[in-house]
Write an enzyme that holds these catalytic residues in place. Structure first.
Site, PDB file in Angstrom:
ATOM      1  N   GLY A 215       0.756  -1.160   0.108  1.00  0.00           N
ATOM      2  CA  GLY A 215      -0.128  -0.165   0.164  1.00  0.00           C
ATOM      3  C   GLY A 215       0.948   0.989   0.081  1.00  0.00           C
ATOM      4  N   ASN A 216       0.280   2.303   0.244  1.00  0.00           N
ATOM      5  CA  ASN A 216       1.091   3.653   0.151  1.00  0.00           C
ATOM      6  C   ASN A 216       0.380   4.607   1.638  1.00  0.00           C
ATOM      7  OD1 ASN A 216      -0.864   5.260  -0.995  1.00  0.00           O
ATOM      8  ND2 ASN A 216      -0.696   3.945  -2.512  1.00  0.00           N
TER       9      ASN A 216
END
Ligand code: CTP
Length: 406
Positions: A215-216
């Protein structure tokens, strides 16, 4: 962008007992066709002229004829507050007289007394009834309450007489409602009323196994600020939101679709896009996902673990490819270097009408923070550079650009 003042508007049609009630059927049909949500309320005598079934079929809603129905007590206050406009068509001499005097013996009247929205009357009666001083006094009284009277037509009447008193044509009534709501929108600054805007926001999570993902750091704050700015201008917002920490406040014009992966976000956007007037893509979509997601937790068996990543769909590019001439699309670009060059390239590649460039510098990250420093580049070559400012302010500027693109 398509501007339909009636699209998504909530309109109550109050029908009272007159031979002209059949025209209310056409009126409801036109309103539904224009995208309005319609609820019909009838006086008991109106049901002698047209059946409730006709109206409930056309409006796809139950028709109210009494404060008490089989379902129990009908909440007239709720309905009065729900509506954007309440239109009486046809309004008989009897209904006008009762409402002018606050007599509340029908659900029609109960909703009238509870309504905070604009109320409009389209009267219908015989010429002598219309010209009678008591009717004219009632009309003046209703106008005095701030209600609008849609002028009666002249011509042949059901009584066989000729003169004033015919119910206005359904098209004329629709036009009167449209004009009224547009004037209110202009007063309130609701310049995007009736427009549907798709907004993507937040990160995407690409699963590695049932407990891990790639993810980020996107917080979704920019998207949530944009949703608020769009709602403030009267737009209907379809927010497709990844697993973000920021949460939008509930609003009757906001629909949130929660998604997790890029493919889920893609599918939600593709389904919505054809019915949208505009799109703003703020989501930080993961460009790649693990080729396979293990169905059981990955164990640390070896000293190294190699992952094969495959490309995710480019949601913005997909929408840009099928963008119609009446649709507008705005993208975001977060860059660390050569920002303008990359942003212009993305605008072209993804068929954006404008792109919001955000230069990521070590001292000022956009992720998670409450401020942003942006430059908005437009496809027509215009460039708007801004000082660092709150995401709320950035959102207002972006919405300003969107309005300018219409
Ligand atoms: N975007 C998208 N779907 C993707 C990738 C990006 O919808 N799979 C959208 C973003 O929401 C943004 C714009 O495209 O509005 C640009 O995103 P960005 O990540 O900066 O661009 P990429 O095309 O992914 O290019 P790169 O990562 O190489 O900079």
């Amino acid at each position: 962008m398509a501007t339909s003042t009636l699209n998504g508007r909530r309109i109550i049609v109050g029908v009272s007992g007159s031979i002209a009630a059949y025209k209310a059927v056409l009126l409801v049909r036109l309103l539904v066709k224009a995208g309005a949500e319609v609820r019909v309320i009838m006086t008991p005598s109106a049901t002698e002229f047209v059946s409730t079934l006709t109206f409930s079929t056309l409006s796809k809603q139950e028709v109210l004829t009494s404060v008490i129905s089989e379902e129990g007590w009908n909440n007239h206050v709720e309905l009065g507050l729900w509506a954007d406009a309440y239109v009486f068509a046809p309004a008989t001499a009897n209904t006008l007289a009762k409402l002018a005097n606050g007599i509340c013996d029908t659900v029609l009247a109960a909703v009238y007394l509870s309504a905070r929205c604009p109320v409009m009357f389209a009267p219908a009666m015989d010429v002598d009834m219309w010209l009678h001083p008591s009717t004219q006094a009632n009309i003046q009284r209703l106008e005095g309450y701030g209600n609008d009277i849609i002028p009666v037509g002249e011509g042949e009447l059901a009584s066989g007489l000729s003169g004033a008193g015919r119910l206005a044509e359904p098209e004329t009534i629709v036009e009167a409602i449209t004009t009224k709501l547009a004037a209110i929108d202009a007063e309130d600054g609701k310049i995007l009323a009736g427009e549907r805007v798709l907004l993507t926001a937040g990160p995407t999570h690409e699963p590695l196994d049932p407990v891990r993902f790639i993810g980020n750091h996107s917080s979704g704050k920019m998207g949530v600020a944009l949703a608020a700015a769009l709602l403030q201008k009267g737009a209907h917002v379809e927010l497709v939101l990844g697993p973000a920490s920021a949460k939008p406040a509930e609003h009757s014009n906001l629909t949130v679709t929660h998604v997790r992966t890029a493919w889920e976000m893609h599918d939600a956007c593709v389904a919505l896009w054809p019915s949208m007037d505009a799109g703003i893509m703020t989501a930080a979509v993961a460009d790649y996902r693990p080729e396979t997601a293990a169905d059981k937790k990955i164990k640390k068996d070896g000293d190294a673990l190699s992952l094969t990543l495959v490309k995710n769909p480019d949601i913005a590019a997909t929408l840009g490819k099928v963008k119609k001439s009446n649709q507008r699309l705005i993208g975001f670009a977060l860059e660390t270097n050569d920002g303008k060059m990359y942003a212009l390239g993305k605008m072209k590649r993804k068929n954006f009408d404008a792109i919001v460039l955000n230069l990521h510098t070590p001292e000022a990250t956009a992720f998670g923070g409450d401020t942003n420093q942006v430059t908005i580049l437009k496809a027509d070559g215009e460039e708007l550079a801004f000082e660092r400012m709150s995401k709320v302010k950035v959102a207002q500027e972006v919405v300003g650009v969107l309005i300018g693109l219409r």
